[in-house]
Design an enzyme around this catalytic site. Sequence first.
Site, PDB file in Angstrom:
ATOM      1  N   GLU A 203      -4.360   4.483   6.580  1.00 33.19           N
ATOM      2  CA  GLU A 203      -4.426   4.138   4.975  1.00 33.19           C
ATOM      3  C   GLU A 203      -5.310   5.194   4.167  1.00 33.19           C
ATOM      4  OE1 GLU A 203      -5.775   0.507   2.495  1.00 33.19           O
ATOM      5  OE2 GLU A 203      -4.432   0.026   3.949  1.00 33.19           O
TER       6      GLU A 203
ATOM      7  N   SER B 279     -10.304   0.514   4.348  1.00 26.35           N
ATOM      8  CA  SER B 279      -9.680   0.404   5.671  1.00 26.35           C
ATOM      9  C   SER B 279      -9.165   1.786   6.175  1.00 26.35           C
ATOM     10  CB  SER B 279      -8.538  -0.373   5.323  1.00 26.35           C
ATOM     11  OG  SER B 279      -8.802  -1.995   4.809  1.00 26.35           O
TER      12      SER B 279
ATOM     13  N   ARG C  89       0.840  -1.086  -0.060  1.00 21.80           N
ATOM     14  CA  ARG C  89       0.005   0.136  -0.150  1.00 21.80           C
ATOM     15  C   ARG C  89       0.684   1.238  -0.299  1.00 21.80           C
ATOM     16  NH1 ARG C  89      -2.003  -3.833  -1.139  1.00 21.80           N
ATOM     17  NH2 ARG C  89      -3.676  -4.871  -0.274  1.00 21.80           N
TER      18      ARG C  89
END
Length: 266
Positions: A254, A184, A142
């Site tokens: 995130e 998320s 990510r």
Amino acid sequence: MKTKKIDFSKFSSIHIGDTLEVSLLEDPSDFTPDYYLIGSCNNILMGTQPPKLMKLSKKYDYIKIQDNTLKIGAATPSGKIASFCKKHNIANFEFVSHLPGTLGGLVYMNAGLKEYEIFNKLISISTTKGVLNKNDIDFGYRFTDIKDPILDATFTLEYGFDEEKVELFKKMRSNQPSTPSAGSCFKNPQGDYAGRLIESVGLKAKRVGGMEFSSKHANFLVNCGGGIFEDAIALIKEAQKNVFKEFGIFLECEIIILDKRYMGDF
């Protein structure tokens, strides 16, 4: 430069934000660093003091099979990519139908489901500053170090669309809430899960105002109705504080917080 008014309480997936004037990028030379480039706002928490915003125009919404590669414009929605690959029997993109957003955002954060990531078959990207090959980019879970707005990306072209993978990815997403969220909230720390940590400190289903850490999946910060930016920030701070106190782990966001007071702090 053309602009567009966007109501972020409707446009963003978490349903938070005011109606703001957003510039539309047609010519790459029009981009300057004082703008923040947004996509479809599926992982964004819009604050009350946002930076200047810019969005790619429809010029960058396309998919082409070119020179035995797959070239996709950065404004192309993930659903359109999944449909195109299914129609043309193209492999390796089955997972994107379960990742809301546009191609630029997926590449920028190296989006994916477990080991299936957008960078797996990436060859290169075009940005407002020129072309970057995959090996020019530092990337991981990510994460990428891409600094400039992405205009398009080129991928290895392989055939063999896999319906079984579609079902696998559907099951992976089955535990996620349908209530409005930005996906998320926190990245999973190495060797652990943010949802487990949040639940362990008693914050699963914790609500502030209209915002809540979902009772279905603790790492989803959801808008139960009428949630505002300040509610969301209060929960994020509480989770980071309590998890660090209990486990010595700092939960890194995130979701992207677009507010001049908080950018870079989470």
